[in-house]
Design an enzyme around this catalytic site. Sequence first.
Site, PDB file in Angstrom:
ATOM      1  N   SER A 141       0.535  -1.156  -0.127  1.00 28.61           N
ATOM      2  CA  SER A 141      -0.135   0.083  -0.534  1.00 28.61           C
ATOM      3  C   SER A 141       1.106   1.215  -0.200  1.00 28.61           C
ATOM      4  O   SER A 141       1.638   1.348   1.215  1.00 28.61           O
ATOM      5  CB  SER A 141      -1.106  -0.138   1.379  1.00 28.61           C
ATOM      6  OG  SER A 141      -1.754   1.194   1.200  1.00 28.61           O
ATOM      7  N   HIS A 160      -1.439  -1.104  -4.663  1.00 27.89           N
ATOM      8  CA  HIS A 160      -2.705  -0.539  -3.564  1.00 27.89           C
ATOM      9  C   HIS A 160      -2.183   0.839  -3.927  1.00 27.89           C
ATOM     10  O   HIS A 160      -1.563   1.952  -2.301  1.00 27.89           O
ATOM     11  CB  HIS A 160      -2.949  -1.187  -2.494  1.00 27.89           C
ATOM     12  CG  HIS A 160      -4.091  -1.116  -1.521  1.00 27.89           C
ATOM     13  ND1 HIS A 160      -4.937  -1.766  -1.953  1.00 27.89           N
ATOM     14  CD2 HIS A 160      -4.208  -0.176  -0.822  1.00 27.89           C
ATOM     15  CE1 HIS A 160      -6.567  -0.927  -1.760  1.00 27.89           C
ATOM     16  NE2 HIS A 160      -6.185  -0.559  -0.152  1.00 27.89           N
ATOM     17  N   ASP A 219      -4.672   4.226  -1.552  1.00 29.61           N
ATOM     18  CA  ASP A 219      -5.553   4.528  -1.113  1.00 29.61           C
ATOM     19  C   ASP A 219      -6.203   6.148  -1.323  1.00 29.61           C
ATOM     20  O   ASP A 219      -5.245   7.259  -1.197  1.00 29.61           O
ATOM     21  CB  ASP A 219      -5.482   4.849   0.134  1.00 29.61           C
ATOM     22  CG  ASP A 219      -4.766   3.024   0.774  1.00 29.61           C
ATOM     23  OD1 ASP A 219      -5.838   2.464   1.128  1.00 29.61           O
ATOM     24  OD2 ASP A 219      -3.948   2.631   1.289  1.00 29.61           O
ATOM     25  N   MET A 251      -8.346   9.132   0.054  1.00 27.54           N
ATOM     26  CA  MET A 251      -9.353   9.365   1.008  1.00 27.54           C
ATOM     27  C   MET A 251     -10.318  11.182   0.844  1.00 27.54           C
ATOM     28  O   MET A 251      -9.091  12.177   0.690  1.00 27.54           O
ATOM     29  CB  MET A 251      -8.527   9.301   2.702  1.00 27.54           C
ATOM     30  CG  MET A 251      -8.105   7.859   2.879  1.00 27.54           C
ATOM     31  SD  MET A 251      -6.654   7.935   4.063  1.00 27.54           S
ATOM     32  CE  MET A 251      -6.069   6.546   4.079  1.00 27.54           C
ATOM     33  N   HIS A 299      -8.351   2.246  -4.356  1.00 27.52           N
ATOM     34  CA  HIS A 299      -9.342   1.766  -3.127  1.00 27.52           C
ATOM     35  C   HIS A 299     -10.021   3.035  -2.636  1.00 27.52           C
ATOM     36  O   HIS A 299      -9.386   3.856  -2.065  1.00 27.52           O
ATOM     37  CB  HIS A 299      -8.448   1.047  -1.499  1.00 27.52           C
ATOM     38  CG  HIS A 299      -9.252   0.840   0.011  1.00 27.52           C
ATOM     39  ND1 HIS A 299      -8.682   1.002   0.820  1.00 27.52           N
ATOM     40  CD2 HIS A 299     -10.433   1.263  -0.252  1.00 27.52           C
ATOM     41  CE1 HIS A 299      -9.502   0.342   1.554  1.00 27.52           C
ATOM     42  NE2 HIS A 299     -11.079   0.912   1.093  1.00 27.52           N
ATOM     43  N   MET A 315     -12.168   5.378  -0.537  1.00 26.38           N
ATOM     44  CA  MET A 315     -12.838   6.014   0.498  1.00 26.38           C
ATOM     45  C   MET A 315     -12.613   7.371   0.176  1.00 26.38           C
ATOM     46  O   MET A 315     -12.650   8.442   1.042  1.00 26.38           O
ATOM     47  CB  MET A 315     -11.830   5.901   1.662  1.00 26.38           C
ATOM     48  CG  MET A 315     -10.944   4.550   2.436  1.00 26.38           C
ATOM     49  SD  MET A 315      -9.369   3.883   2.952  1.00 26.38           S
ATOM     50  CE  MET A 315      -8.552   4.096   1.493  1.00 26.38           C
ATOM     51  N   MET A 326     -12.024  -4.758   5.699  1.00 26.15           N
ATOM     52  CA  MET A 326     -10.752  -3.728   6.200  1.00 26.15           C
ATOM     53  C   MET A 326     -10.578  -4.188   7.751  1.00 26.15           C
ATOM     54  O   MET A 326     -11.681  -5.248   7.990  1.00 26.15           O
ATOM     55  CB  MET A 326     -11.455  -2.630   6.492  1.00 26.15           C
ATOM     56  CG  MET A 326     -12.389  -1.629   5.139  1.00 26.15           C
ATOM     57  SD  MET A 326     -10.613  -1.023   4.229  1.00 26.15           S
ATOM     58  CE  MET A 326      -9.128  -0.055   5.882  1.00 26.15           C
ATOM     59  N   GLY A 348      -8.595   4.862   7.008  1.00 25.40           N
ATOM     60  CA  GLY A 348      -8.424   5.990   7.221  1.00 25.40           C
ATOM     61  C   GLY A 348      -7.189   5.917   7.087  1.00 25.40           C
ATOM     62  O   GLY A 348      -6.473   7.199   7.172  1.00 25.40           O
ATOM     63  N   GLY A 396      -1.276   2.118   9.674  1.00 23.72           N
ATOM     64  CA  GLY A 396      -0.195   1.679  10.702  1.00 23.72           C
ATOM     65  C   GLY A 396      -1.162   1.189  12.182  1.00 23.72           C
ATOM     66  O   GLY A 396      -0.584   1.624  13.447  1.00 23.72           O
ATOM     67  N   ASP A 434      -7.317  -6.055   4.407  1.00 28.83           N
ATOM     68  CA  ASP A 434      -6.426  -4.321   4.898  1.00 28.83           C
ATOM     69  C   ASP A 434      -6.692  -4.162   6.226  1.00 28.83           C
ATOM     70  O   ASP A 434      -7.878  -3.081   6.509  1.00 28.83           O
ATOM     71  CB  ASP A 434      -7.427  -3.431   3.413  1.00 28.83           C
ATOM     72  CG  ASP A 434      -6.203  -2.301   3.100  1.00 28.83           C
ATOM     73  OD1 ASP A 434      -5.338  -1.989   3.872  1.00 28.83           O
ATOM     74  OD2 ASP A 434      -6.981  -1.638   2.839  1.00 28.83           O
ATOM     75  N   GLY A 435      -4.791  -3.550   6.033  1.00 24.51           N
ATOM     76  CA  GLY A 435      -4.894  -3.304   7.356  1.00 24.51           C
ATOM     77  C   GLY A 435      -4.313  -3.712   8.590  1.00 24.51           C
ATOM     78  O   GLY A 435      -5.191  -4.816   8.416  1.00 24.51           O
TER      79      GLY A 435
HETATM   80  C1  DX5 Z   1      -6.290   2.246   5.091  1.00 22.73           C
HETATM   81  C2  DX5 Z   1      -5.972   1.696   4.362  1.00 22.73           C
HETATM   82  C3  DX5 Z   1      -4.903   1.153   4.303  1.00 22.73           C
HETATM   83  C4  DX5 Z   1      -3.734   1.276   4.634  1.00 22.73           C
HETATM   84  C5  DX5 Z   1      -3.353  -0.297   5.094  1.00 22.73           C
HETATM   85  O1  DX5 Z   1      -7.251   3.163   5.205  1.00 22.73           O
HETATM   86  O2  DX5 Z   1      -6.829   1.503   3.236  1.00 22.73           O
HETATM   87  O3  DX5 Z   1      -4.841   0.466   2.703  1.00 22.73           O
HETATM   88  O4  DX5 Z   1      -2.691   1.903   4.072  1.00 22.73           O
HETATM   89  O5  DX5 Z   1      -1.972   0.363   5.946  1.00 22.73           O
HETATM   90  P1  DX5 Z   1      -1.412  -0.649   6.935  1.00 22.73           P
HETATM   91  O6  DX5 Z   1      -0.717  -1.718   6.524  1.00 22.73           O
HETATM   92  O7  DX5 Z   1      -0.214  -0.114   7.919  1.00 22.73           O
HETATM   93  O8  DX5 Z   1      -2.243  -1.176   8.322  1.00 22.73           O
HETATM   94 ZN    ZN Z   2      -6.568   0.344   1.665  1.00 21.69          ZN
END
Ligand code: DX5
Ligand code: ZN
Length: 235
Positions: free
Chosen positions: A19, A44, A46, A48, A77, A79, A148, A153, A156, A187-188
């Site tokens: 990601s 991937h 993200d 937002m 992705h 969001m 998820m 959002g 980490g 994811d996450g």
């Molecule tokens: C969170 C994202 C994830 C994020 C995952 O909203 O959708 O794709 O980048 O990050 P890690 O792997 O650090 O949890």
């Molecule tokens: Zn994501």
Amino acid sequence: MCNTDLPYSPPMHIKVLPSLLAADFAALGAEAVRAESAGADALHLDIMDGHFVPNLSMGPDVVAMAKRHVNIPLSVHLMLTNPHEHITSFIDAGADSLLIHIEAECDVPEVLQRIRELGVRPGITLNPKTPPEMIYPVLDIVDEVLCMSVEPGYGGQSFEACVLLKLRNLRNQADSRGMSNLDILVDGGINAETGVQCAAQGANGLIAGTYLYGSPDMQAEISRLREEATASLSA
Ligand code: DX5
Ligand code: ZN
């Protein structure tokens, strides 16, 4: 209490998707290339909007930048509260799959259908607290499901283990519909340990930001994740 002892058909190939959210933003092109060179199956990204989730991240220009730098597929992705207002921008930028949320404020089946008509893989995403049954009505019209395992959002965060039951439920549901090719992604909070747990419950796509971009040897971590997750399928 999660009951994950139900049978299911294990997926054949484990895909690993770094990601870009966890990359060094001062060098995003090089960071996209680092993932591709390390053996990633896809990248991937993200997106937002500061409304569906509190954070703001990247837009179509970053997707277009990644498209110029790598040849692996781009998993985008969204969001976004209003994904329908932006899908053409992300498709024009080079997205290969577009994942919208079941919790978005739009006609979800209509948007998924439109994504497919525009030649891109449609995917449906659900938040940790959303029950899997919520996406059953659209399961037949998607190529990908994204579960998820943290509140969306931020990168980490810590993995939420109750996604495991959801993964198993959705893999069983896909099997019962003859959809053995459905990609089920998680994811996450994914790392070597949690990734293996997810694969054992039916996930065949592991998205990892902090774990992979935080590693000095991404290639070794991707290989390890893929190998250990694949081994868990036959364990
Ligand atoms: C969170 C994202 C994830 C994020 C995952 O909203 O959708 O794709 O980048 O990050 P890690 O792997 O650090 O949890
Ligand atoms: Zn994501």
